[in-house]
Each structure stands twice: as C-alpha cells, then as structure tokens.
Design an enzyme around this catalytic site. Structure first.
Site, PDB file in Angstrom:
ATOM      1  N   ASP A 260       5.824   6.549  -1.608  1.00 44.16           N
ATOM      2  CA  ASP A 260       5.680   5.926  -2.866  1.00 44.16           C
ATOM      3  C   ASP A 260       4.588   5.601  -3.118  1.00 44.16           C
ATOM      4  OD1 ASP A 260       4.971   3.694  -1.630  1.00 44.16           O
ATOM      5  OD2 ASP A 260       6.786   3.299  -0.391  1.00 44.16           O
TER       6      ASP A 260
ATOM      7  N   LYS B  82      10.800   6.931  -5.765  1.00 48.17           N
ATOM      8  CA  LYS B  82      12.004   6.803  -5.199  1.00 48.17           C
ATOM      9  C   LYS B  82      12.329   5.416  -5.612  1.00 48.17           C
ATOM     10  CE  LYS B  82      10.182   4.212  -1.035  1.00 48.17           C
ATOM     11  NZ  LYS B  82       9.797   4.283   0.459  1.00 48.17           N
TER      12      LYS B  82
ATOM     13  N   ASP C  54       3.617   7.359   6.338  1.00 51.23           N
ATOM     14  CA  ASP C  54       4.140   6.108   6.179  1.00 51.23           C
ATOM     15  C   ASP C  54       3.754   5.370   7.356  1.00 51.23           C
ATOM     16  OD1 ASP C  54       5.588   4.064   5.102  1.00 51.23           O
ATOM     17  OD2 ASP C  54       7.414   5.269   4.999  1.00 51.23           O
TER      18      ASP C  54
END
Length: 326
Positions: A178, A202, A230
């Site tokens: 993201d 997203k 992540d």
C-alpha cells in the site's frame, strides 16, 4: 549463574516468558549466557504467577516475550514479570517485545475508537519498564507513545540480504502492499541495489477487521521478479490478493517478505495457494506445525536482538546497527 558481568558490578539478566522459549534460548546463546530461572504457572481461574528463581537486585534486566495468540495472556504475563522484577529491585528493566502488541491500533480511524498501542505503552511504563525494544513497528509513531527510550530494530537487513541470494539483481522490483509503506520500500530498494519500486492500490472497510481488497498495481512489474514486502501477515488475505494482482499484471514471479508471521487461520492455506514462489518471514513469533507450508522460509531474528541488547547493556549505539537509519 544466568548473568553477564560488565564493567564494575554491572550485571545483565535475561528473563523470558513462556510464549516463545526457542527464540529466548537463541538470544541467550548469542549473548553467551543463560536465561534467568523463572517459576511461572497459571492458577485454575487463569491468574498468572511469576517469580524469578535468582536474585536480580541491581541488575540490568531484559524481559523477552513474544505475543502470538492468545495475545492478551502473553501480554499480561510480561507485565507481571516486569512488576515482579521491579519489586525484586532490578536496577533497570527493558521490555523486549519483538512483535509489539496492538501495534495496528496506533491511531483513531473513526470516532470513539481507542489508541490501544498507546495503552500498551502506558501499561509497560506503569508496570515498571524503563525501556522498550521491538522489531519493525507497524508505524514509527509508536515510538512516541512510551515515556522513555525505544529501540526500534529493523529486520530489513536480515530479510533483504537473504532475498538477494534468491533473485537476479537486474530484474527485481520492490512492491509495497500500500502507499503507507513506500518509505520502507525505498529502504528495501536501496538494499537490493537500487531496484525500482511499485505499490498495490487497495481499499479497506474500516468496520470489518482483517479484510482489504487489492485492486491494481502502480509501477513497472511486467516480466520482473516482485518482492512483495510487509511488516506482518495475519490472515493472509490481503497479501495473497496482492500476489494475484501482480501476477495478472505480468509479474514473472513473486516473493513475499514480512517480519511478523501472525498467520491466523487460514493464512497458511492462503499463502501456500497464492502463487508466490516463496514466503520469507522471521521468527519474532512462534509457528506451529499447522502454520507451516512448503514455500515458507523462516529466518532467525535472535542475532539482531542479541546485538541490540549488548549495545544497550554496554551503553553503545543501537542506531549504529542500521547505518544510522534506525
């Protein structure tokens, strides 16, 4: 004796909770010491009892605890350990929480929501902690929640050095899941020799936990190996969806790299079926047999934590471990 003696009478002790004894033993081995004997058990009604088996008076105590499910039990055990060491006259107490509890609740997204990450910091302070050490906080602002020093360790060097052995340097793209982690992606790209960046767009319904929809990818990824990064993987839905978005956009293959393997059900199944070539995580959290799958690689975070503990104990620089980027 489970202690290291430094200059003068300075002594270090490592105390570990019951959540992840393997990691605690690895850290102790890296430091060349033993864990403090601790008597810990649960009463029939769930109350937790903790008592150190040796004197800790005047020591520099490091309280190691992982926070897998059930997170609240392990957090409470750590708080009780801190309180017991404080009452036993430990000189300084450092919380070592590789996976910071409630890290996702670091701000108010809607009215009347709590900031639970701040509450955890307050609980640590009230229990008697003087310092916190953690790995890859969900957001850096959590460092400001605690009224005292916070050592924010980064797993990027460990993960990126491994990834470099698994990809061709001239055909790799670092992908942020993201826009919020683009800064971290930049650090990854630097470690991978200036690799290009991309990110997955997203959307998330704030009223529904553990659900986000990956829609499209921004950046050049066609025909390239994508390293999808992540800080944590919980149920695996978001990251698995991102893999499909990358594959549909023409990515040659995808490697997932994350620090914290929360792996709530059905994460293992989703990740194994996601199409990712490999899923690389660290052992900040323990993994059961049901949480493992063929594509999974687990790297030990123990050497990093042990080096940071040694720097803190010797009044050295933790930042120096990360080339000034911590």
């Amino acid at each position: 004796m489970s202690e290291i003696t430094a200059r003068g009478e300075k002594k270090l002790v490592l105390a570990a909770g019951r959540a992840h004894p393997e990691l605690a033993r690895e850290i102790a081995k890296e430091l060349g010491t033993e864990l403090l004997p601790v008597d810990a058990y649960d009463f029939a009604n769930g109350e937790i009892y903790v008592r150190a088996g040796e004197s800790v008076r005047g020591t520099d105590a490091f309280v190691i605890q992982a926070h897998p499910a059930p997170l609240n039990n392990h957090l409470m055990e750590q708080l009780i350990m801190i309180d017991s060491l404080k009452r036993a006259s430990a000189k300084r107490i450092t919380v070592v929480s590789p996976f910071y509890p409630y890290a996702r609740q670091d701000k108010k997204g809607r009215g009347r929501e709590p900031i639970s990450a701040r509450l955890v910091a307050d609980l640590y302070k009230t229990a008697g902690a003087d310092r916190i050490m953690s790995v890859d906080l969900h957001t850096s602002q959590i460092q400001g929640f605690f009224d005292g020093p916070v050592d924010h360790l980064m797993a990027i060097p460990l993960l990126a050095d491994y990834i470099r052995t698994r990809v061709a340097a001239d055909n790799v793209t670092v992908v942020s899941p993201d826009t919020g982690r683009v800064r971290v992606a930049e650090q990854w790209a630097e470690r991978l020799g200036g690799a290009p960046l991309a990110f997955v767009h997203k959307s998330r319904d704030l009223t529904v936990p553990n659900q986000a929809v990956s829609k499209t990818v921004v950046g050049q990824i066609e025909g390239r190996t994508c390293v999808l990064i992540d800080d944590m993987i919980d149920t695996g839905g978001t990251i698995s969806g991102a893999v499909q978005v990358l594959k549909n956009a023409g990515a040659k293959d995808v490697i997932i790299a994350a620090t914290h393997a929360v792996f709530s059900e059905p994460a293992a199944q989703r990740l194994s079926e996601s199409g990712a070539r490999e899923v690389v995580v660290t052992n900040t959290l323990p993994l059961t047999a049901n949480q493992q799958f063929p594509q999974l690689t687990v790297l030990s975070i123990a050497p990093l934590i042990a080096r940071a503990i040694r720097e803190v104990f010797d009044d050295g620089s933790v930042t120096s471990l990360f080339d000034g980027n911590a």
